[in-house]
Design a protein around this motif. Structure first.
Motif, PDB file in Angstrom:
ATOM      1  N   GLY A  92       0.679  -1.152  -0.034  1.00 57.89           N
ATOM      2  CA  GLY A  92       0.029  -0.402   0.031  1.00 57.89           C
ATOM      3  C   GLY A  92       0.680   1.123  -0.176  1.00 57.89           C
ATOM      4  N   PHE A  93       1.902   1.166   0.447  1.00 56.38           N
ATOM      5  CA  PHE A  93       3.082   2.683   0.744  1.00 56.38           C
ATOM      6  C   PHE A  93       3.514   2.740  -0.264  1.00 56.38           C
ATOM      7  N   VAL A  94       4.180   1.958  -0.867  1.00 53.84           N
ATOM      8  CA  VAL A  94       4.892   1.432  -2.248  1.00 53.84           C
ATOM      9  C   VAL A  94       3.191   2.286  -3.350  1.00 53.84           C
ATOM     10  N   GLN A  95       2.629   2.246  -2.966  1.00 53.56           N
ATOM     11  CA  GLN A  95       1.434   2.365  -4.601  1.00 53.56           C
ATOM     12  C   GLN A  95       0.877   3.625  -4.327  1.00 53.56           C
ATOM     13  N   ALA A  96       0.675   4.088  -3.098  1.00 60.00           N
ATOM     14  CA  ALA A  96       0.115   5.588  -2.274  1.00 60.00           C
ATOM     15  C   ALA A  96       1.121   6.310  -3.314  1.00 60.00           C
ATOM     16  N   TYR A 151      -0.518   7.734   3.699  1.00 56.79           N
ATOM     17  CA  TYR A 151      -1.023   6.932   3.831  1.00 56.79           C
ATOM     18  C   TYR A 151      -0.359   6.048   5.710  1.00 56.79           C
ATOM     19  N   LEU A 152       0.916   7.084   5.528  1.00 58.80           N
ATOM     20  CA  LEU A 152       1.175   6.772   6.449  1.00 58.80           C
ATOM     21  C   LEU A 152       0.071   7.840   7.847  1.00 58.80           C
ATOM     22  N   LYS A 153      -0.579   8.789   8.094  1.00 59.37           N
ATOM     23  CA  LYS A 153      -1.530   9.106   8.955  1.00 59.37           C
ATOM     24  C   LYS A 153      -2.609   8.081   9.298  1.00 59.37           C
ATOM     25  N   LEU A 154      -2.943   8.014   7.967  1.00 65.70           N
ATOM     26  CA  LEU A 154      -4.358   6.533   7.489  1.00 65.70           C
ATOM     27  C   LEU A 154      -3.672   5.786   8.454  1.00 65.70           C
ATOM     28  N   ALA A 155      -2.675   5.427   8.450  1.00 66.19           N
ATOM     29  CA  ALA A 155      -2.640   4.262   9.388  1.00 66.19           C
ATOM     30  C   ALA A 155      -2.059   4.471  10.268  1.00 66.19           C
ATOM     31  N   GLY A 156      -2.005   5.727  11.264  1.00 65.37           N
ATOM     32  CA  GLY A 156      -1.706   5.718  12.672  1.00 65.37           C
ATOM     33  C   GLY A 156      -0.425   5.829  12.720  1.00 65.37           C
ATOM     34  N   VAL A 157       1.194   6.063  11.728  1.00 65.02           N
ATOM     35  CA  VAL A 157       2.167   5.719  12.042  1.00 65.02           C
ATOM     36  C   VAL A 157       2.498   7.453  12.667  1.00 65.02           C
ATOM     37  N   PRO A 158       2.990   8.049  13.738  1.00 64.16           N
ATOM     38  CA  PRO A 158       2.714   8.269  14.565  1.00 64.16           C
ATOM     39  C   PRO A 158       4.762   9.820  13.899  1.00 64.16           C
TER      40      PRO A 158
END
Length: 150
Positions: free
Chosen positions: A52-56, A62-69
């Motif tokens: 998902g990250f590579v394709q975003a 993408y990181l924010k939606l996944a909750g990555v701080p």
């Protein structure tokens, strides 16, 4: 899609290889995850996360939606570390090595071509003026899973 595995800053490696490959036992993912089903689930989550990250198109969103701080506490807690890099690292396991019974020599088994496996590992790199911290994707996913399970 490629199978993915994710490398820790302290060089944890690959749940799918089990005992006997070319890393100390303490460095294996299964030292953190004791249930094989949980380890397999984590592998699938990590692979999907990386894909998902590579394709975003918008990797930050993408990181924010996944909750990555985007900030984490430092070791002392005084200063926040800032997320500056996402590192993807691809490796291929071409063989396995394990201690030989009754000997200090390693038993080495190179893999035939069809058994050589590819792993892509992801790390989140945080820095401050005084510190650098690397968060392995599997550690992040385990923390998220524990939060959701509570």
């Amino acid at each position: 899609m490629m199978p993915h595995d994710h490398d820790h800053t302290h060089d944890h490696h690959h749940a799918s290889y089990g005992a006997g490959h070319n890393h100390d036992h303490a460095d294996h993912l299964h030292s953190h995850v004791h249930n094989e089903d949980e380890a397999a689930d984590l592998q699938v989550l990590a692979a999907q996360f990386i894909d998902g990250f590579v394709q975003a198109k918008d990797k930050s969103s993408y990181l924010k939606l996944a909750g990555v701080p985007f900030e984490r506490p430092s070791k002392g807690g005084a200063k926040a570390l800032k997320l500056i890099d996402v590192e993807l690292k691809t490796e291929w396991q071409v063989g396995t090595a394990s201690p030989s019974f009754g000997s200090r020599e390693l038993s080495y088994l190179p893999f035939p071509g069809e058994m050589i496996s590819e792993r892509t590992n992801m790390s989140l790199i945080y820095v401050s003026m005084d510190e650098k911290s690397v968060l392995d994707l599997r550690d992040f996913l385990l923390t998220k899973k524990k939060e959701l399970d509570q």
